[in-house]
Design an enzyme around this catalytic site. Sequence first.
Site, PDB file in Angstrom:
ATOM      1  N   GLU A 246      21.531  51.346   3.165  1.00 55.74           N
ATOM      2  CA  GLU A 246      22.016  50.186   3.797  1.00 55.74           C
ATOM      3  C   GLU A 246      21.044  49.003   3.402  1.00 55.74           C
ATOM      4  O   GLU A 246      19.993  49.092   3.892  1.00 55.74           O
ATOM      5  CB  GLU A 246      22.284  50.427   5.432  1.00 55.74           C
ATOM      6  N   CYS A 280      21.943  41.720   8.790  1.00 52.70           N
ATOM      7  CA  CYS A 280      22.634  42.018   7.588  1.00 52.70           C
ATOM      8  C   CYS A 280      24.165  41.828   7.776  1.00 52.70           C
ATOM      9  O   CYS A 280      24.758  41.346   6.943  1.00 52.70           O
ATOM     10  CB  CYS A 280      22.286  43.319   6.940  1.00 52.70           C
TER      11      CYS A 280
END
Length: 474
Positions: A246, A280
């Site tokens: 990720e 994010c």
Amino acid sequence: MQHKLLINGELVSGEGEKQPVYNPATGDVLLEIAEASAEQVDAAVRAADAAFAEWGQTTPKVRAECLLKLADVIEENGQVFAELESRNCGKPLHSAFNDEIPAIVDVFRFFAGAARCLNGLAAGEYLEGHTSMIRRDPLGVVASIAPWNYPLMMAAWKLAPALAAGNCVVLKPSEITPLTALKLAELAKDIFPAGVINILFGRGKTVGDPLTGHPKVRMVSLTGSIATGEHIISHTASSIKRTHMELGGKAPVIVFDDADIEAVVEGVRTFGYYNAGQDCTAACRIYAQKGIYDTLVEKLGAAVATLKSGAPDDESTELGPLSSLAHLERVGKAVEEAKATGHIKVITGGEKRKGNGYYYAPTLLAGALQDDAIVQKEVFGPVVSVTPFDNEEQVVNWANDSQYGLASSVWTKDVGRAHRVSARLQYGCTWVNTHFMLVSEMPHGGQKLSGYGKDMSLYGLEDYTVVRHVMVKH
């Protein structure tokens, strides 16, 4: 503050070089912690590998009970964890305690339940005289690398599914924000068998590389930057490890003319600047249709200007500092480059806050163009850009014209348009008329350079298993 490593069920001092851990709200050193040595990294991996022989064969019920106990202990010590997270990360204390701790507890409880629901396909005869079955088995030792923006939350996202599936874990938190992971080590050591959970401290080069490259490690899970992901993928290629990545994002927020402007303003004020924008999935790249562009910029600018930066222990603080001095400099540089274009206008913010600590003012930039760095590159700070667009086709193309593919949102009252645009967006998650909402039951993960693999949900649990075929002749 607990500063020892957890290796094979024992809390031990690191044998490597000491590293300072800072309070970003003041810039002061909280303490110095000794890194794990190369020998300690090896010992942690070998302890996990030895523990896997038994832990990998435990029943889902046993694994679930351990995860539930850990969830209870985290909940009971919620104030302690929140205070550590606040001091080490600069998060507002009330946010850490009220928002993050309950979500962390829920992750462990969800995967405790999910552990008991994981199964393969039912047996069947696909060749005469033979019965086949599909198993989902644990992989073995998982090396997990957690980031500095949500240290305990990301540790939970990595530990819970890996343990639920029957793997053993060696976790390395960021050397910038290790305190909650090390506290977790202290509480977890009496719940899980020795070696099932190991928690180290150290930098990527000195601890991360020998950990992820260890021949006994079968999977590496990372939440971090694209550069770190590229390094780990390359570093582990020769041993053909499974990787779970990720790697950040640059979320497009598509606002059509018919959107509820007040809802957009409220949403971006919250979801664009939560955790000082160090997220994010932050709502940081707004595309506003030209009919409402001026109104949105005006109203959003006024709303962002009311965000309060301050001391983490102040109940009225909405934004804390950035995580480190180096990151403060990176964010400041990105904004200065945006200003230098000449066409980007600073609506509010755009500068460091005077005084101690690593604070950057909540910033809104208008007039950004599709090719501008502020639109194309992740800033990872309290900085949101706004770009006008003409029509649906243009904005979908612009939204997808990005190396990232993690999160996105669409704001419109037209249900058909919401479905149509969502179907075309190349992002792991698309929200409609909201942003940032996460639940343990739904998967979180990206596309393109944002990585692959899922956190949370049953899909996340499956990522920590290997599919096996067993055939029995009869």
